[in-house]
Design an enzyme around this catalytic site. Sequence first.
Site, PDB file in Angstrom:
ATOM      1  N   CYS A  43      18.259   0.657  -0.936  1.00 41.35           N
ATOM      2  CA  CYS A  43      17.320   0.559   0.190  1.00 41.35           C
ATOM      3  C   CYS A  43      17.254   1.848   0.994  1.00 41.35           C
ATOM      4  O   CYS A  43      16.179   2.377   1.255  1.00 41.35           O
ATOM      5  CB  CYS A  43      17.709  -0.600   1.098  1.00 41.35           C
ATOM      6  SG  CYS A  43      16.621  -0.761   2.531  1.00 41.35           S
ATOM      7  N   CYS A  48      13.620   1.096   0.120  1.00 42.03           N
ATOM      8  CA  CYS A  48      12.818   0.676   1.271  1.00 42.03           C
ATOM      9  C   CYS A  48      12.553   1.782   2.280  1.00 42.03           C
ATOM     10  O   CYS A  48      11.408   1.978   2.707  1.00 42.03           O
ATOM     11  CB  CYS A  48      13.510  -0.472   2.010  1.00 42.03           C
ATOM     12  SG  CYS A  48      14.375  -1.640   0.979  1.00 42.03           S
ATOM     13  N   LYS A  51      10.575   4.919   0.916  1.00 38.29           N
ATOM     14  CA  LYS A  51       9.252   4.409   0.528  1.00 38.29           C
ATOM     15  C   LYS A  51       8.389   4.146   1.757  1.00 38.29           C
ATOM     16  O   LYS A  51       7.213   4.518   1.789  1.00 38.29           O
ATOM     17  CB  LYS A  51       9.406   3.119  -0.276  1.00 38.29           C
ATOM     18  CG  LYS A  51       8.084   2.461  -0.637  1.00 38.29           C
ATOM     19  CD  LYS A  51       8.306   1.025  -1.105  1.00 38.29           C
ATOM     20  CE  LYS A  51       8.741   0.124   0.039  1.00 38.29           C
ATOM     21  NZ  LYS A  51       9.009  -1.262  -0.402  1.00 38.29           N
ATOM     22  N   TYR A 178       5.360  -5.331  -6.803  1.00 39.80           N
ATOM     23  CA  TYR A 178       5.143  -4.729  -5.494  1.00 39.80           C
ATOM     24  C   TYR A 178       5.519  -3.251  -5.467  1.00 39.80           C
ATOM     25  O   TYR A 178       4.865  -2.455  -4.793  1.00 39.80           O
ATOM     26  CB  TYR A 178       5.870  -5.514  -4.401  1.00 39.80           C
ATOM     27  CG  TYR A 178       7.366  -5.388  -4.375  1.00 39.80           C
ATOM     28  CD1 TYR A 178       7.986  -4.423  -3.594  1.00 39.80           C
ATOM     29  CD2 TYR A 178       8.179  -6.247  -5.107  1.00 39.80           C
ATOM     30  CE1 TYR A 178       9.363  -4.301  -3.551  1.00 39.80           C
ATOM     31  CE2 TYR A 178       9.549  -6.143  -5.078  1.00 39.80           C
ATOM     32  CZ  TYR A 178      10.146  -5.171  -4.305  1.00 39.80           C
ATOM     33  OH  TYR A 178      11.512  -5.049  -4.278  1.00 39.80           O
ATOM     34  N   GLU A 182       2.718  -0.559  -4.526  1.00 45.62           N
ATOM     35  CA  GLU A 182       2.957   0.265  -3.340  1.00 45.62           C
ATOM     36  C   GLU A 182       2.858   1.752  -3.663  1.00 45.62           C
ATOM     37  O   GLU A 182       2.222   2.520  -2.932  1.00 45.62           O
ATOM     38  CB  GLU A 182       4.335  -0.061  -2.756  1.00 45.62           C
ATOM     39  CG  GLU A 182       4.395  -1.413  -2.059  1.00 45.62           C
ATOM     40  CD  GLU A 182       5.807  -1.822  -1.673  1.00 45.62           C
ATOM     41  OE1 GLU A 182       5.953  -2.712  -0.828  1.00 45.62           O
ATOM     42  OE2 GLU A 182       6.783  -1.249  -2.231  1.00 45.62           O
ATOM     43  N   HIS A 435      -6.757 -12.419  22.437  1.00 47.49           N
ATOM     44  CA  HIS A 435      -8.050 -11.833  22.072  1.00 47.49           C
ATOM     45  C   HIS A 435      -8.247 -10.479  22.747  1.00 47.49           C
ATOM     46  O   HIS A 435      -7.863 -10.310  23.903  1.00 47.49           O
ATOM     47  CB  HIS A 435      -9.167 -12.796  22.492  1.00 47.49           C
ATOM     48  CG  HIS A 435     -10.537 -12.313  22.156  1.00 47.49           C
ATOM     49  ND1 HIS A 435     -11.044 -12.358  20.870  1.00 47.49           N
ATOM     50  CD2 HIS A 435     -11.504 -11.753  22.932  1.00 47.49           C
ATOM     51  CE1 HIS A 435     -12.270 -11.863  20.879  1.00 47.49           C
ATOM     52  NE2 HIS A 435     -12.576 -11.483  22.110  1.00 47.49           N
ATOM     53  N   GLU A 440      -5.354 -13.592  15.939  1.00 48.93           N
ATOM     54  CA  GLU A 440      -5.862 -14.792  16.605  1.00 48.93           C
ATOM     55  C   GLU A 440      -6.506 -15.756  15.609  1.00 48.93           C
ATOM     56  O   GLU A 440      -6.612 -16.953  15.862  1.00 48.93           O
ATOM     57  CB  GLU A 440      -6.850 -14.434  17.705  1.00 48.93           C
ATOM     58  CG  GLU A 440      -8.145 -13.807  17.247  1.00 48.93           C
ATOM     59  CD  GLU A 440      -9.071 -13.489  18.411  1.00 48.93           C
ATOM     60  OE1 GLU A 440      -9.496 -14.432  19.111  1.00 48.93           O
ATOM     61  OE2 GLU A 440      -9.345 -12.298  18.640  1.00 48.93           O
TER      62      GLU A 440
END
Length: 452
Positions: A43, A48, A51, A178, A182, A435, A440
């Site tokens: 990682c 991670c 990356k 993934y 990515e 908002h 939302e």
Amino acid sequence: MTFDYDLFVIGGGSGGVRAARIAAAEGGAKVGLAEESRMGGTCVIRGCVPKKLMVFASAFPDLIEDANAYGWRVRSEGFDWPRFRTALEAELTRLENAYRSTLLTAGVTIHDARATVVDPHTVRLASGETFTTRHILVATGGWPFVPDIPGRDLAITSNEVFHLDALPKRALVVGGGYIASEFACILHGLGVETTQYYRGAQILRGFDDESRGHVANAMQARGIAIHCGTDVIRLEKTATAIRAVATDGTEREFDLVLYATGRRPNSAGLGLADLGVKFGRNGQIVVDEWSQTAVPSIFAVGDVTDRVNLTPVAIREGHAFADTVFRGVPTRFDHSLIASAVFTQPELGSIGLTEEQAREQEPIEVYSATFRPMKTLFAGRQDRVLMKLIVGEASRKVLGCHIVAPEAGELIQLAAIAIGMGATKEDFDRTVAVHPTMAEELVTMRKASRKG
């Protein structure tokens, strides 16, 4: 019997470091840890963290373009890869030192060497030193897998991509998970002409079908050439490039070929098989709900067990192990409801069941909305966001949430709290919208898009 250590951890990644620290600092154990490479594991050093920093870097072309649409006079002089790479390597060194400092402060003894297991209570370092230990924890993670095809040595993996001397002009990314998706987005964002081959029917297998289709369409709209149902037969070195001969009959040349076709548990050569530790078909160490192997004194956590291969999961598994064995607090980590994010452009955030999984389990209602977000709409982009809730028809519980949008990883973390607490669709409906935001939409979808 007197042991040199109460716990010896093999592997200095996220799971092993957390287990070592908790066992030593909070459990009062005498702990040794061996790491043959850089402290921090996949990682921090080759996963991670670097990356995500590359993801940030690759997003700036869009930001610069949008800034002009918003009235700023901004221009780009291009991406300076050597400058970024130098800063990246400095940051990884800083993090590695931080990991070391944390372990030393907790009282853990660090051994910078490969360790193997001699017997249920003995480990041997590559230096020849041996230590006895009451418990052994294997946390050696995973390693990129490259199929055995002709020319495989011409390809690189995610381990090497952070250390390129220069960015290529044309890159092929092989894989549809993934990591592959990515890096296809990262390379494209950094100005590389990017092609992605995947042998399956659609990228991001295992994620919600509608969501992964949305991501694939967005990637293609950005200019990434995705070829599904396509694999590489062989790679050949030419005078100036790498030729990829594919199953679709094409032969294309690239300056870089990056394989991201999965990772395998890094369990070979540790001496475990001779002791009776069981392995799965992919080489994963088989453990029970307490992360204990078939040998009572040997435990394993993280990607080497191939349960849920995510850094936060390895950390929680390591913590649960230390709590159970050294703090007298029996703890089992629940792998059933874990949020995840795919840092493509746009991002995909996911928690709970996919629509396909939910349909097999019980009658459901699907609430889904796609729309152009205000920020990029104003800038003239055609980007579209997807917000999706999967709801049990009888229980009214939200069984899954899937978001494809900028910052979807940030959004899904908060949705995961509510879903983890068993929130119903009516709980979402009662929540007043913030908002104007993208999120939302999660609390304003009143009518089911479909049932099943």
